[in-house]
Design a protein around this motif. Sequence first.
Motif, mmCIF file in Angstrom:
data_model
loop_
_atom_site.group_PDB
_atom_site.id
_atom_site.type_symbol
_atom_site.label_atom_id
_atom_site.label_comp_id
_atom_site.label_asym_id
_atom_site.label_seq_id
_atom_site.Cartn_x
_atom_site.Cartn_y
_atom_site.Cartn_z
ATOM 1 N N SER A 1 0.766 -1.097 0.101
ATOM 2 C CA SER A 1 0.100 -0.264 0.055
ATOM 3 C C SER A 1 0.923 1.133 -0.046
ATOM 4 O O SER A 1 0.468 2.412 -0.510
ATOM 5 C CB SER A 1 -0.894 -0.177 1.165
ATOM 6 O OG SER A 1 -0.152 -0.133 2.514
ATOM 7 N N VAL A 2 2.168 1.115 0.235
ATOM 8 C CA VAL A 2 2.970 2.298 0.405
ATOM 9 C C VAL A 2 3.824 2.591 -0.854
ATOM 10 O O VAL A 2 4.594 3.700 -0.901
ATOM 11 C CB VAL A 2 3.843 2.130 1.783
ATOM 12 C CG1 VAL A 2 5.278 1.589 1.602
ATOM 13 C CG2 VAL A 2 4.468 3.544 2.159
ATOM 14 N N LEU A 3 3.793 1.648 -1.939
ATOM 15 C CA LEU A 3 4.727 1.579 -2.898
ATOM 16 C C LEU A 3 4.320 2.768 -3.783
ATOM 17 O O LEU A 3 5.394 3.589 -4.034
ATOM 18 C CB LEU A 3 4.377 0.372 -3.751
ATOM 19 C CG LEU A 3 5.558 -0.758 -3.382
ATOM 20 C CD1 LEU A 3 5.251 -2.006 -4.127
ATOM 21 C CD2 LEU A 3 6.828 -0.458 -3.522
ATOM 22 N N ILE B 1 10.754 10.981 8.481
ATOM 23 C CA ILE B 1 9.510 10.126 8.546
ATOM 24 C C ILE B 1 9.932 9.092 9.601
ATOM 25 O O ILE B 1 11.014 8.355 9.318
ATOM 26 C CB ILE B 1 9.062 9.502 7.433
ATOM 27 C CG1 ILE B 1 8.540 10.607 6.399
ATOM 28 C CG2 ILE B 1 7.737 8.910 7.765
ATOM 29 C CD1 ILE B 1 8.390 10.179 5.013
ATOM 30 N N ASP B 2 9.531 8.932 10.799
ATOM 31 C CA ASP B 2 9.863 7.839 11.751
ATOM 32 C C ASP B 2 8.842 7.683 12.728
ATOM 33 O O ASP B 2 7.448 8.005 12.607
ATOM 34 C CB ASP B 2 10.909 8.654 12.852
ATOM 35 C CG ASP B 2 11.920 7.593 12.952
ATOM 36 O OD1 ASP B 2 11.557 6.828 13.760
ATOM 37 O OD2 ASP B 2 13.368 7.469 12.960
ATOM 38 N N LEU C 1 7.157 13.692 10.104
ATOM 39 C CA LEU C 1 5.738 12.898 9.961
ATOM 40 C C LEU C 1 6.206 11.622 11.109
ATOM 41 O O LEU C 1 6.887 10.882 10.894
ATOM 42 C CB LEU C 1 5.717 12.464 8.975
ATOM 43 C CG LEU C 1 4.458 11.447 8.674
ATOM 44 C CD1 LEU C 1 3.038 12.024 9.142
ATOM 45 C CD2 LEU C 1 4.394 10.776 7.092
ATOM 46 N N HIS C 2 5.395 11.770 12.187
ATOM 47 C CA HIS C 2 5.458 10.630 13.130
ATOM 48 C C HIS C 2 4.452 9.629 12.922
ATOM 49 O O HIS C 2 3.169 10.017 13.019
ATOM 50 C CB HIS C 2 5.124 11.259 14.529
ATOM 51 C CG HIS C 2 5.297 10.169 15.635
ATOM 52 N ND1 HIS C 2 4.902 10.457 17.180
ATOM 53 C CD2 HIS C 2 5.947 9.044 15.530
ATOM 54 C CE1 HIS C 2 5.301 9.263 17.649
ATOM 55 N NE2 HIS C 2 5.798 8.449 17.048
ATOM 56 N N VAL C 3 4.734 8.588 12.454
ATOM 57 C CA VAL C 3 3.979 7.325 11.921
ATOM 58 C C VAL C 3 3.537 6.699 13.391
ATOM 59 O O VAL C 3 4.377 5.975 13.957
ATOM 60 C CB VAL C 3 4.367 6.630 10.837
ATOM 61 C CG1 VAL C 3 3.478 5.392 10.600
ATOM 62 C CG2 VAL C 3 4.869 7.207 9.610
ATOM 63 N N VAL D 1 1.867 6.358 6.087
ATOM 64 C CA VAL D 1 2.444 7.352 4.956
ATOM 65 C C VAL D 1 1.367 7.332 4.120
ATOM 66 O O VAL D 1 0.925 8.460 3.643
ATOM 67 C CB VAL D 1 3.799 6.788 4.547
ATOM 68 C CG1 VAL D 1 4.311 8.027 3.378
ATOM 69 C CG2 VAL D 1 5.057 7.011 5.492
ATOM 70 N N GLU D 2 0.824 6.271 3.825
ATOM 71 C CA GLU D 2 -0.291 6.657 2.383
ATOM 72 C C GLU D 2 -1.539 7.299 3.089
ATOM 73 O O GLU D 2 -2.215 7.923 2.303
ATOM 74 C CB GLU D 2 -0.635 5.128 1.901
ATOM 75 C CG GLU D 2 -1.020 4.015 2.838
ATOM 76 C CD GLU D 2 0.314 3.137 3.573
ATOM 77 O OE1 GLU D 2 -0.192 1.961 4.023
ATOM 78 O OE2 GLU D 2 1.423 3.704 3.771
ATOM 79 N N GLN D 3 -1.729 7.092 4.361
ATOM 80 C CA GLN D 3 -2.983 7.700 4.756
ATOM 81 C C GLN D 3 -2.764 9.247 4.940
ATOM 82 O O GLN D 3 -3.392 10.220 4.763
ATOM 83 C CB GLN D 3 -3.246 7.382 6.457
ATOM 84 C CG GLN D 3 -4.438 7.902 6.966
ATOM 85 C CD GLN D 3 -4.888 7.306 8.143
ATOM 86 O OE1 GLN D 3 -4.941 6.200 8.643
ATOM 87 N NE2 GLN D 3 -5.519 8.150 9.136
#
Length: 273
Positions: free
Chosen positions: A157-159, A228-229, A246-248, A266-268
Amino acid sequence: MAETSKDELVQLIRRFGAYLTVKFSNIFSISLNNVNSRSLGAIAGFAVAVVFTWRLLRTPRGPQRRIQKRQAASPASSGLPPQTNTASTSSGVCSTSEDLRAQNVVDEFFQPVKPTLGQIVRQKLSEGRKVTCRLLGVILEESSPEELQKQATVRSSVLEVLLEITKFCDLYLMERVLDDESEKKILQALEYAGVFTSGGLIKEKVLFCSTENGRSSFVRQLEPDWHIDTNPEVITQLARFIKYQLHVTPIRPERTASNVFTSASVEQFFGSI
């Protein structure tokens, strides 16, 4: 019948207008000192005739169409033969259908254009040109270095988002690993997913370290626009040095720095799901 009466009235007004035109020309041929109230009345009558004729010729056909629709809706109260009512009904239906089609065309034309994923990525990243990103829990299904010793799986989904980022950003991927075999598994998983062939990412931009502080050191040295982490401690340490982060995390923290965004994935964050 109504059309014939209208034409006769138009012709009558035109003849009257022609007569007034002659009178008008005669009036202007007279000296201005001899102008009397009768002449002024002729001029005013001519102006009224011109305005009335123009209004009559500009009368829209909309009311006639509405009258036909009302007649078609109540055949019992109309004196028209059945054939005329049927024709009026067909005309009203066709007119309504044409109006609906025209309205649909207008609605489609003015419908807001949905932005592409690439446009959303650029907007979200505020035109940032360099991005660093952790692998575990963001790009990979696995969430711990111990799992990487067994396997590495890229999240499908993140590709799409990942490839869009590599199109216009200098992207670096990094992760803490326990051994060299884990590094090989990660590189093989990324290569199998097509990250190195479809995107602008190369293997030399996949960095490995043995501690969490090592990843923080990588980020500070690269000085990205975005990091991103998933580790809140790393996010906190870098908040003073990195422009945006970006805090996932599945749970939104109570307090975050003004330059830190949170999302479940990330995708969201980029709205691709």
